[in-house]
Design an enzyme around this catalytic site. Structure first.
Site, mmCIF file in Angstrom:
data_model
loop_
_atom_site.group_PDB
_atom_site.id
_atom_site.type_symbol
_atom_site.label_atom_id
_atom_site.label_comp_id
_atom_site.label_asym_id
_atom_site.label_seq_id
_atom_site.Cartn_x
_atom_site.Cartn_y
_atom_site.Cartn_z
ATOM 1 N N LYS A 243 -17.802 -66.250 7.718
ATOM 2 C CA LYS A 243 -19.188 -65.955 7.374
ATOM 3 C C LYS A 243 -19.233 -65.191 6.050
ATOM 4 C CE LYS A 243 -21.140 -65.505 12.020
ATOM 5 N NZ LYS A 243 -22.133 -66.587 11.974
ATOM 6 N N ARG A 317 -20.573 -72.588 21.211
ATOM 7 C CA ARG A 317 -20.726 -73.807 22.035
ATOM 8 C C ARG A 317 -19.383 -74.231 22.633
ATOM 9 N NH1 ARG A 317 -23.341 -77.040 17.121
ATOM 10 N NH2 ARG A 317 -23.977 -74.900 16.665
HETATM 11 N N1 BES Z 1 -23.271 -66.321 16.380
HETATM 12 C C1 BES Z 1 -23.762 -67.276 15.470
HETATM 13 C C2 BES Z 1 -25.280 -67.470 15.536
HETATM 14 C C3 BES Z 1 -26.161 -66.287 15.224
HETATM 15 C C4 BES Z 1 -26.844 -66.237 14.034
HETATM 16 C C5 BES Z 1 -26.359 -65.273 16.139
HETATM 17 C C6 BES Z 1 -27.676 -65.166 13.754
HETATM 18 C C7 BES Z 1 -27.198 -64.217 15.860
HETATM 19 C C8 BES Z 1 -27.857 -64.172 14.670
HETATM 20 C C9 BES Z 1 -23.117 -68.627 15.757
HETATM 21 O O1 BES Z 1 -21.849 -68.592 16.271
HETATM 22 C C10 BES Z 1 -23.062 -69.342 14.457
HETATM 23 O O2 BES Z 1 -22.411 -68.868 13.573
HETATM 24 N N2 BES Z 1 -23.749 -70.458 14.362
HETATM 25 C C11 BES Z 1 -23.790 -71.219 13.176
HETATM 26 C C12 BES Z 1 -23.708 -72.658 13.580
HETATM 27 C C13 BES Z 1 -23.459 -73.600 12.450
HETATM 28 C C14 BES Z 1 -22.092 -73.384 11.852
HETATM 29 C C15 BES Z 1 -23.601 -75.015 12.967
HETATM 30 C C16 BES Z 1 -25.110 -70.933 12.477
HETATM 31 O O3 BES Z 1 -26.114 -70.720 13.138
HETATM 32 O O4 BES Z 1 -25.118 -70.904 11.262
HETATM 33 ZN ZN ZN Z 2 -20.318 -68.428 14.804
#
Ligand code: BES
Ligand code: ZN
Ligand code: ZN
Length: 468
Positions: A243, A317
């Site tokens: 991230k 997921r």
């Molecule tokens: N934990 C994150 C999602 C999230 C975002 C939680 C903001 C709380 C606040 C999740 O694991 C994630 O990173 N999802 C990605 C998915 C993408 C790579 C398809 C996202 O939402 O960007």
């Molecule tokens: Zn994630």
């Protein structure tokens, strides 16, 4: 803050302060003073009149939310004084909102502060003419619900160095002991032996061993069987699909779904619910390192489906896929299977930071869940699957991809991914709650201070209370 339900003539009840929630200052004893001080009947407007021992708070609608916000505002004012006791006349007010607003609104998390706020011994007396059985029940139930929310908030707010999968498992054991629940904790050896490779791979680069937590509440003559599955990412760095710095902060909140499940499990015995309830949490840390799982890896989940990893940050997921399979393999005759996860940023973009996205195959079950959520004081909205989005998670080389081939509809494509791990007989019994928006509060709203909100707890307890 101690909170009491007191049967008394209001005028005779001794308290140092009186709290008055008003939507019309014309009807108050202190109309002139309030007008001269510019008080308005709006949410979060509050005035303390110390000489006469009164706190006035405005409320816009006098519904659950307005009352909860009003009492939480009044309590904060009360907390800032040296007065020891306050009273409020229940009259037409909603008791559930008063109790929950008081307990949720006075929550603060200062475990990491050197100068902790002194917890003054203050008490709020809610005065009623007659304590009926119904009022007493509502009072006790609301207290338990709010305490479960605060317990969840405490867990989520704890820093990742102090809250990794093993700690989460220890907390689960403690909850089990307190509430007489059965508690099973499974480590990586179990995951490996049982083909839970999707979950196992997410935690591979972490120095902290992944844990599968399974709590069971089994009252005699249970009417129904409910399974709650939570995403317990004690930290989500994104993994090798790392991230960006600004998006990584707050990712201790990625355990919110799992913590909500533990919070709910801590309350079910106290609420004496006549339902068998299983709480399953996949506690994992998504990190980077030489042993990290990679984009391009193909993982085999517990149900034998192969998953192409295209983004290691879509890890929730993967963990849930195996936990959902575990639940369905281990538990027979499920009536409802619900999962809770801070799953996608897309859900926050889509419905805003106050609302959970509710997904599933049964329109009527989604409606029921949303309606109980709103009843409980949480915001939730139903999101619709469709056949075209379903196709976007197809993979060229595996059964399914963990990333959709479209930029749009990310909350739904994540939900549709999970649907691949719901067995045929449970399709209409399953609900996915994406709580990424409300789980963690960066700008305080309503009675939610900065930090974890405990999203999912109230709505689920409300649903469970109403199971026929
Ligand atoms: N934990 C994150 C999602 C999230 C975002 C939680 C903001 C709380 C606040 C999740 O694991 C994630 O990173 N999802 C990605 C998915 C993408 C790579 C398809 C996202 O939402 O960007
Ligand atoms: Zn994630
Ligand atoms: Zn995540």
């Amino acid at each position: 803050m101690k909170i009491n339900l007191v049967e008394s003539d209001f005028e005779k009840l001794k308290s140092e302060l009186e709290i008055i929630i008003t939507d019309d200052i014309e009807n108050t004893k202190d109309k002139d003073i309030l007008e001269s001080l510019g008080f308005e009947e709006k949410d979060e407007s509050v005035i303390l009149l110390p000489e006469i021992g009164r706190i006035y708070v405005g409320c816009e609608d006098c519904d659950y939310e307005s009352i909860a916000i009003a009492i939480s505002t009044a309590i904060k004012k009360f907390n800032s004084t040296k007065f020891k006791s306050a009273k409020i006349n229940l009259q037409e007010l909603n008791l559930k909102a008063l109790v929950e607003g008081t307990i949720l609104g006075s929550y603060s998390f200062d475990n990491y502060k050197s100068n902790k706020k002194k917890k003054t011994k203050q008490e709020l007396n809610i005065c009623v003419e007659k304590i009926t059985e119904e009022l007493e029940n509502t009072f006790n139930i609301s207290k338990e619900i709010a305490k479960a929310v605060n317990k969840t908030r405490d867990m989520v707010n704890t820093a990742p160095a102090d809250f990794y999968p093993e700690i989460m498992a220890n907390i689960a054991k403690k909850i089990a002991k307190e509430s007489n629940l059965d508690c099973k904790i499974k480590g990586e050896e179990y995951l490996e032996k049982n083909g839970m490779n999707a979950m196992l791979n997410v935690g591979r680069a972490s120095v902290n061993e992944s844990k599968l937590i399974h709590l069971t509440y089994k009252p005699k003559n249970a009417k129904k069987k409910v399974v709650l599955v939570g995403k317990g990412l004690t930290y989500d760095s994104g993994g090798l699909s790392l991230k960006p710095a600004d998006f990584m902060v707050t990712m201790k909140c990625d355990k919110s779904g799992g913590c909500a499940v533990l919070g709910i499990m801590s309350a079910v015995a106290k609420l004496d619910l006549p339902i068998e309830i299983h709480g399953i949490v996949g506690a994992v840390e998504n990190m980077i390192g030489g042993d990290a799982y990679k984009p391009d890896d193909i993982l085999v989940a517990k149900n034998g489906k192969t998953i192409e990893v295209r983004n290691t940050d879509a890890e929730g997921r993967l963990v849930l896929a195996d936990c959902l399979c575990y639940a369905q393999d281990e538990i027979e005759g499920i009536d409802y299977i619900f999962d809770y996860a801070t799953l996608t940023g897309a859900c926050v973009v889509g419905v805003g930071q106050y609302t959970s996205g509710i997904m599933g195959n049964s329109a009527s079950l989604k409606r029921e869940v949303v309606s109980h959520a709103l009843e409980s004081g949480e915001y939730a909205t139903s999101l619709p699957f469709n056949r075209f989005l379903r196709k976007t998670i197809k993979s060229e080389i595996a059964d399914i991809s963990n990333l959709a081939n479209t930029r749009y509809g990310g909350a739904l494509t994540a939900g549709l991914f999970l649907d691949n791990f719901i067995y045929e007989e449970n399709k209409d019994k399953w609900i996915h709650h994406d709580i990424a928006g409300p789980a963690y509060v960066e700008k305080p709203w309503g009675y939610n201070p900065y930090g974890a909100s405990g999203a999912g707890v109230r709505m689920t307890l409300e649903f469970l209370k109403n199971i026929k």
